[in-house]
Motif scaffolding. Structure first.
Motif: not given
Length: 262
Positions: A21-30, A32-37
Motif C-alpha cells: 500500500t505504501l509503495c503504491y501511494l509513492l508511485t501515485a504521487l510520482f 509531483l516529482v515528474g513535473v519538477r523534472m
C-alpha cells in the motif's frame, strides 16, 4: 480435523500488505516529482532529464510490484489456512469449500466476488459478531475501486503519453511534458485513496480473524506435558491405597441340597 496456526503468517501478510500500500501511494504521487523534472528539462531544453523522469518512475514501480507479489502470496496462504481451520470449529458453517480460498483469488471474474464471500465466511465463523461484517463490504468496495480505477488511469495515461512528441526540440514541445505530469496527479488520487482504505480495512480484518482463531485454537490444546514434579516433593501423588477385598467364606465341598461356596 487438522488445524493451522496463523499468528506468524498474519504478521508477515499484514506487513506485506502495508508495504504494498505504501509503495503504491509513492508511485501515485510520482507526478509531483515528474513535473519538477519536466520543468527542469524545459528550462535547459535537455531531453536526458525527461528520460531520467521515465526511469525514475520505473524505479518507483519495482518495489511496489515486489511487495504486491509477496503480499498476494502470503494472503492466499493465510486465506487457505484460516478457511481450513473452520472445518475443525464446532458450529462453523462456511458457505464455500477450502479450494475457493485459493481459486477465488486466481480465477478471472470469480476473483471479483469469491474472495469477499470467503472473507465474510471467515469473519462470521471466527469472530461470531455480525456487526463487524460491514468491514468486509468496505474492504471489497474499495478494492474494486482500486483495481478498476488503476487500470483506467494507466490506460488513459498511456494514450496521453503516446501523443507526446518523442524528441522534443523547443519550449512548446517540452511544455507538453510539463502539462502531462501536472494533469496526471488528480486522476491518480482516486485509486490511491481506494488503495489506502482497502489496505487498512484488510489488515484490520486479517488481525481480528486471526486473533479469534488463535484464541480458539489455544483453548482447544491441552496443557501437556505438565510441570515436572520429582518423587518425594510437594505435589507428587501419594501411593494409592490398596483396594479393599470383600471377605469370602471358606470353600466347602458340595453336598446334596447344599450350595457351591459363597
Amino acid at each position: 480435523m487438522p488445524t493451522y496456526g496463523v499468528r506468524g503468517l498474519t504478521v508477515a501478510g499484514a506487513s506485506a500488505v502495508g508495504a504494498a500500500t505504501l509503495c503504491y501511494l509513492l508511485t501515485a504521487l510520482f507526478p509531483l516529482v515528474g513535473v519538477r523534472m519536466a520543468r527542469s528539462a524545459a528550462e535547459q531544453l535537455d531531453r536526458d532529464v525527461l528520460l531520467g523522469a521515465v526511469l525514475a518512475e520505473v524505479l518507483f514501480s519495482v518495489p511496489y510490484l515486489l511487495a504486491l507479489l509477496t503480499a498476494g502470496t502470503l494472503v492466499v496462504i493465510w486465506t487457505w489456512r484460516a478457511r481450513k481451520n473452520l472445518d475443525a470449529f464446532p458450529g462453523a458453517v462456511p458457505n464455500l469449500s477450502p479450494a475457493w480460498a485459493i481459486a477465488g483469488w486466481l480465477v478471472p471474474l470469480a476473483n471479483l466476488v469469491v474472495p469477499a464471500r470467503v472473507l465474510a465466511d471467515l469473519l462470521r465463523n471466527s469472530v461470531w459478531q455480525r456487526r463487524q461484517s460491514w468491514l468486509v463490504g468496505v474492504w471489497w468496495a474499495s478494492w474494486l475501486v482500486f483495481l478498476i480505477g488503476d487500470r483506467f488511469v494507466a490506460r488513459a495515461e498511456q494514450q496521453r503519453y503516446d501523443r507526446l512528441t518523442e524528441l522534443p526540440r523547443n519550449d512548446a514541445e517540452f511544455a507538453t511534458y510539463v502539462r502531462f505530469y501536472e494533469d496526471a496527479l488528480a486522476p491518480r488520487l482516486v485509486p490511491a485513496v481506494a488503495c489506502l482504505v482497502a489496505g487498512i480495512a484488510f489488515v484490520v480484518l486479517v488481525r481480528r480473524i486471526s486473533a479469534a482463531q488463535q484464541d480458539r485454537l489455544s483453548r482447544a490444546v491441552p496443557v501437556w506435558p505438565g510441570q515436572p514434579v520429582w518423587p518425594g516433593r510437594p505435589g507428587w501423588p501419594a501411593p494409592a491405597a490398596p483396594m479393599p477385598v470383600a471377605p469370602t467364606s471358606p470353600q466347602v465341598p458340595p453336598t446334596p441340597g447344599g450350595t457351591i461356596g459363597a
